[in-house]
Design a protein around this motif. Structure first.
Motif, mmCIF file in Angstrom:
data_model
loop_
_atom_site.group_PDB
_atom_site.id
_atom_site.type_symbol
_atom_site.label_atom_id
_atom_site.label_comp_id
_atom_site.label_asym_id
_atom_site.label_seq_id
_atom_site.Cartn_x
_atom_site.Cartn_y
_atom_site.Cartn_z
ATOM 1 N N THR A 17 0.810 -1.324 0.026
ATOM 2 C CA THR A 17 0.035 -0.024 0.014
ATOM 3 C C THR A 17 0.673 1.221 -0.040
ATOM 4 O O THR A 17 0.169 2.336 0.059
ATOM 5 N N VAL A 18 2.122 1.217 0.156
ATOM 6 C CA VAL A 18 2.912 2.446 0.200
ATOM 7 C C VAL A 18 3.502 2.729 -1.190
ATOM 8 O O VAL A 18 4.361 2.001 -1.732
ATOM 9 N N THR A 19 3.249 3.814 -1.632
ATOM 10 C CA THR A 19 3.868 4.458 -3.012
ATOM 11 C C THR A 19 4.973 5.252 -2.769
ATOM 12 O O THR A 19 5.127 5.482 -1.491
ATOM 13 N N GLU A 20 5.468 5.599 -3.537
ATOM 14 C CA GLU A 20 6.850 6.540 -3.611
ATOM 15 C C GLU A 20 6.270 7.876 -3.067
ATOM 16 O O GLU A 20 6.985 8.374 -1.905
ATOM 17 N N LEU B 36 15.280 3.576 -2.947
ATOM 18 C CA LEU B 36 16.340 4.794 -2.896
ATOM 19 C C LEU B 36 15.478 5.723 -2.154
ATOM 20 O O LEU B 36 14.600 6.317 -2.717
ATOM 21 N N LEU B 37 16.083 6.213 -1.107
ATOM 22 C CA LEU B 37 15.457 7.594 -0.330
ATOM 23 C C LEU B 37 16.626 8.402 -0.135
ATOM 24 O O LEU B 37 17.283 8.280 0.725
ATOM 25 N N ASP B 38 16.531 9.660 -1.011
ATOM 26 C CA ASP B 38 17.408 10.784 -0.691
ATOM 27 C C ASP B 38 16.457 11.973 -0.475
ATOM 28 O O ASP B 38 15.846 12.581 -1.066
ATOM 29 N N THR C 105 11.746 3.628 -6.426
ATOM 30 C CA THR C 105 11.859 2.219 -6.165
ATOM 31 C C THR C 105 11.991 1.850 -7.620
ATOM 32 O O THR C 105 11.623 2.188 -8.452
ATOM 33 N N GLY C 106 12.720 0.432 -7.555
ATOM 34 C CA GLY C 106 13.019 -0.228 -8.836
ATOM 35 C C GLY C 106 13.602 0.692 -9.746
ATOM 36 O O GLY C 106 14.643 1.561 -9.537
ATOM 37 N N PRO C 107 13.113 0.753 -10.840
ATOM 38 C CA PRO C 107 13.872 1.368 -12.084
ATOM 39 C C PRO C 107 13.918 3.147 -11.931
ATOM 40 O O PRO C 107 14.876 3.713 -12.315
ATOM 41 N N ASN C 108 12.791 3.400 -11.175
ATOM 42 C CA ASN C 108 12.776 4.955 -10.877
ATOM 43 C C ASN C 108 14.044 5.321 -10.098
ATOM 44 O O ASN C 108 14.624 6.490 -10.157
ATOM 45 N N ARG D 226 5.617 4.795 -8.044
ATOM 46 C CA ARG D 226 5.452 3.468 -8.155
ATOM 47 C C ARG D 226 5.152 2.738 -6.554
ATOM 48 O O ARG D 226 5.441 3.574 -5.644
ATOM 49 N N THR D 227 4.766 1.621 -6.356
ATOM 50 C CA THR D 227 4.313 1.002 -5.196
ATOM 51 C C THR D 227 5.786 0.461 -4.858
ATOM 52 O O THR D 227 6.228 -0.607 -5.470
ATOM 53 N N LEU D 228 6.124 0.592 -3.431
ATOM 54 C CA LEU D 228 7.389 -0.156 -2.828
ATOM 55 C C LEU D 228 6.994 -1.538 -2.840
ATOM 56 O O LEU D 228 5.753 -1.891 -2.344
ATOM 57 N N SER D 229 7.906 -2.318 -3.034
ATOM 58 C CA SER D 229 7.606 -3.699 -2.768
ATOM 59 C C SER D 229 8.798 -4.439 -2.226
ATOM 60 O O SER D 229 9.865 -4.069 -2.063
ATOM 61 N N VAL D 230 8.602 -5.751 -1.918
ATOM 62 C CA VAL D 230 9.595 -6.651 -1.253
ATOM 63 C C VAL D 230 10.476 -7.092 -2.431
ATOM 64 O O VAL D 230 11.449 -7.975 -2.222
#
Lengths: 623, 623
Positions: free
Chosen positions: B356-359, B413-415, B387-390, B404-408
């Motif tokens: 349920t968590v998006t960027e 990446l969080l800057d 997340t992922g390609p982003n 994009r939705t974060l996934s396992v």
């Protein structure tokens, strides 16, 4: 080494600085740069004007004489030497130290208002003129070109400009004919839309025409300029060297050639007037390409709007990337050079304990062994043969006054090289003929770690050499140590031992990216004033590297050592090496054994071979 | 993210480029630089002219529009973003790649003979004007200043210039009063013999007067200029902000002051005419000091002979070296920031598996946690939550179209960073909420090795940051990998998150040496287009280093991380680390536990504390 007494000379110079015979208005300062009219690093005796006026004869330095002061700027390699060679009339300006003023700032601080500062326009490079002239102008002074060199007016026994015979190099050495080099140059000129190219650096003239000379000691070059047009080739050169049938044949001077390859030979001294004529005949948009390090005099011959200046010429860049035949020649030269050094070190191991070997004797012996090798021409620079405290004088050259005897109690540093017809060498080894102290071994090992870090570095295509400089220092920095010189310089192929456009230095920001085929030195060091000097130098070839991945398909590069001379394992504290570094040393020594061992065998030098085998025993690291 | 359709806008721009209302002669090209009149990196909406005309809204880029072409130069951080945001009218010029032409070379290649190239003289820095103008002149074209900004003429709904209230900072934050800063500045001016100093950069104005604003998002600055004389202070600023009693008190506007500390407040728009008046009143030898990055318009206001231009101003250099109170403030800010991130990452670990968590949600949550901390003002830049390609889009900012939705299954990446009254933060962490692949761990570990190599580096006093850049890349280079951005930038103290004059980059050659008290980021990365991005960033303080020896008594420096946020050990391939690197990670995590653990405890954030403890378990390396 006692300093040169310059009181009388400075007095004379200050007189001519005011003499209406030489200057339109009195000069308040006169600059004596290091170079000659070609901005050569190594210069002929007749061009050693800075050494004549000051006594300091290192390879880099600029003297400035004002009415009150005489000051000398030089870099970290020469601080000790300059201090020894100059008398109290001179102030030493240590470049690279934080508080040392630039020449411009110093001039501005000492000159009276509205001063005239003179310089020989043939000796000062255009880029330096521009910088200096701007800084002086802003401060209300003037930089003025003085036609007659004022040092020459007081230098009564100035030697003559050399004019020695030329040597031709055939395709088996150069890989490319001079005609093909001209074709490639003209294509670069067409790309940049320039009509003329002025060749001012001596090694560029020599490389372009596949000729070598011996006008300057250590550098196989000859005094000449060339001006290349799209359809003309003018070579400015003096003497009867062009009468030599081999040279005439090589340059096809007597053949019926397409006009664009016909070489017009002109007197050396006519370059300025010919260039002025070229400059006067240009139409708008027609450009003349010069190095921005060409002399101010030649640069000024072309009106500003028509100049195309670059820090590196296309010849400089082409010359730096060695082709397959040049690389093979460099390999051969380094094998021969290693044979000579194995002989020398074997000899030193036996002789040093007797207490009869001085620095000069060792240097002479090195030259003797080198001269036994096929194709030997001369040394590539003055041998730095230095023991104990002399090793801390970075560009030391032994002279009778300083000549020290090698012993089993001191570190010995030998930085030497030669010109062979097939290539140029430059190698430094640091040895101990007794038992080194733990501290000496520690310092040596840090330097070795730096050497390996550069030599084994893998880096992307397009990387500039200065980005590798810190790798060489990291192990020293970790312990608060460092060295005050760059880590590497380009090396010519039977040409100058120092050449651009690449290098490895914290100072060189204008270097061109490293490319496969370029050849540089890798020479970190560590120096303790008054105690010892350590340097480990190999000449290395830039080669493609295999890597696990290949980001953006850029490809990677690394180095292959061309120098194959054992690194004294006695000096290594193995416990300071990582396993990877230890493996590097062992692999390197294995290669020395194989390649140099085979050549020693072939030359029947069995004792040196035994020495080599013993010196290349693998290191074992205690886990 | 669909590209902006610019066909009509470009048509309008090309019309005004020929309109006699705005230009004396028709322009064949018009340059739209990135910055505002203060050469700010982050700009107000009214200054986003390049984004308006092209659609590309990254922080760096220059657009050039000719009659036929529209081209955009930007660097490696923005290649993907620019390609996404611009339509087919635009050609992307990837700076830093070998075959990409410079703006000058490209202009010369596409322009008809004798072209006029226009630019807003208030937007282009003087040094860029000089370079561009020279290159064009040589090729027979002209760079011309166009008084009215041509983008503004077609930007019908251009927002107003912001004019928000000011915030005063007292001595407990700044350590030095504005009066003392003026005194120090005047002493630097006296040293260089200049009579006037023009403050053009917004953060320099803010720093000098110990004021902050919010005219530009993320940067606590306000639109203003200042001109400091030896006896006068002029502040150019609009609006009723000077009516605020706190500001009047802070600047002592209503006090009886020594005249040399009396601030004259003038309208923002009067800077040019006031500066022209200063320029007209100068006597010979009187100089005006400006940054060489000041706008061409302001630079031209001072006749050339009276200008004293430097790449970095004395304010820029003084501002970079944080004093004890500023450093303490930065430490406090980083502790609060770490608390917020521990909360965030703990929350993400629980929520991400639910899908349920998006960027955007993650970025908002990060801001929510930060805003709970004392002294929080705003973010210090747009959160890069990817997340992922982003993650491979280096300066990505999530928007609904790309969210994009974060996934396992993907790397996140969080800057992000914030402005607190006591300091500015900037931190990047790269996490996996499932099981990373061996390849992802391998790449992460190389990046970590680079991060540690810089953070743990010891280097001599006087070393410039660019000499450390290769340390960050060495582990990546060994495997053929690299990243196309610099390694670090200066960070302001409750000021711009990017500031000069120091940095760690292969590109920055004009950087000033690192000094104890400077604060920079250490942020190597690795990016695979279409797959993932990895970056590990700490803000680090330059501190003196203890070393075994001390060559030439120069002293050594190293870094202390101010950022104290766990580095995800799950992403580390421990076997690729040396024991030293492993120890570095464990020591770092121990410090996170101690310092951030105590603060989490104090704030009663027990769940986040448990997360911190678990994430900082020591690594164990198999020997």
């Amino acid at each position: 080494m006692s300093p040169k007494i310059t009181t009388e000379l400075l007095k004379q110079l200050r007189q001519v600085m005011k003499s209406p015979t030489y200057v339109q208005e009195p000069l308040q300062a006169y600059i004596v740069p290091s170079g000659d009219a070609h901005q050569s690093e190594y210069i002929a005796p007749c061009d050693c004007r800075r050494a004549f006026i000051s006594g300091f004869d290192g390879s880099a330095g600029t003297a400035i004489v004002t009415e009150q002061h005489a000051a000398m700027w030089t870099d970290g390699r020469y601080f000790l030497q300059a201090a020894h060679q100059m008398d109290n009339n001179w102030t030493l300006m240590k470049m690279g130290l934080k508080d040392t003023p630039t020449q411009e700032d110093w001039l501005v601080s000492v000159l009276p208002e509205g001063s005239k500062v003179g310089v020989d326009p043939f000796i000062i490079p255009a880029d330096q003129w521009k910088r200096m002239s701007k800084a002086l102008r802003i401060a209300g002074h003037d930089l003025v070109p003085v036609k007659e060199n004022l040092i020459d007016t007081i230098w009564t026994d100035c030697p003559q400009r050399p004019c020695k015979p030329l040597m031709t190099l055939d395709l088996s050495y150069t890989g490319v004919s001079w005609r093909d080099k001209i074709v490639a140059l003209r294509s670069k000129m067409a790309e940049r839309k320039v009509l003329w190219f002025v060749v001012t650096a001596l090694d560029e003239v020599a490389w372009l025409f596949n000729l070598r000379g011996s006008d300057v000691e250590y550098n196989p070059v000859f005094f000449a300029y060339a001006v290349i047009g799209m359809n003309t080739i003018r070579l400015f050169i003096d003497g009867d060297r062009m009468m030599d049938p081999a040279v005439r044949e090589h340059l096809q001077l007597d053949s019926t050639l397409e006009p664009e390859f016909k070489i017009q030979v002109m007197p050396y001294g006519s370059i300025l007037s010919e260039l002025q004529a070229v400059g006067a005949g240009l139409s708008p948009k027609e450009k003349v390409w010069l190095s921005d390090k060409a002399s101010y005099a030649l640069t000024e011959a072309i009106p500003k709007a028509y100049r195309y200046l670059t820090p590196y010429t296309p010849i400089c860049i082409a010359k730096a990337v060695k082709n397959a035949l040049e690389t093979e020649g460099m390999r051969r030269a380094h094998i021969k050079d290693a044979v000579a050094l194995c002989e020398l070190f074997n000899w030193l191991e036996k002789e040093v304990p007797k207490g009869t070997v001085t620095e000069i004797i060792a240097a002479d012996k090195a030259e003797e062994f080198r001269s036994q090798q096929k194709g030997f021409v001369e040394l590539s620079f003055a041998t730095i043969s230095s023991t104990g405290p002399n090793g801390a004088i970075i560009h030391y050259k032994p002279v009778p006054e300083t000549n020290r005897t090698l012993s089993v109690n001191e570190i010995y540093l030998l930085d030497s090289g030669a010109q062979y017809r097939d290539g140029t060498t430059d190698v430094t080894r640091t040895m101990h003929f007794g038992t080194p102290s733990a501290y000496e071994k520690e310092c040596f090992t840090y330097v070795l770690k730096g050497h390996i870090a550069v030599s084994a570095a893998i880096f992307p295509n397009g990387t500039k050499g200065h980005l590798l400089d810190s790798f060489a220092r990291s192990a020293l920095w970790d312990c608060g140590l460092d060295y005050l010189h760059g880590t590497g310089h380009g090396v010519g192929s039977f040409l100058n031992v120092h050449e651009g456009p690449c290098g490895i230095s914290y100072k060189t920001f204008a270097d061109e990216p490293l490319e496969a085929g370029m050849i540089v030195s890798d020479e970190p060091g560590y120096y303790e004033d008054g105690s010892f000097g350590i340097r480990i130098e190999n000449v290395v070839l830039v080669i493609p590297a295999e890597t696990k991945y290949n980001f953006k398909n850029r490809g990677s590069l690394t180095f292959e050592p061309l120098t194959l001379v054992p690194i004294q394992t006695k000096m290594i504290d193995v416990n300071l090496l990582t396993q990877k570094e230890c493996n590097w040393v062992n692999d390197y020594h294995q290669k020395c054994r194989e390649v140099i061992g085979a050549e020693l065998e072939r030359q029947g030098r069995h004792e040196a071979l035994r020495w080599l085998i013993q010196e290349t025993e693998p290191l074992v690291r205690v886990q």
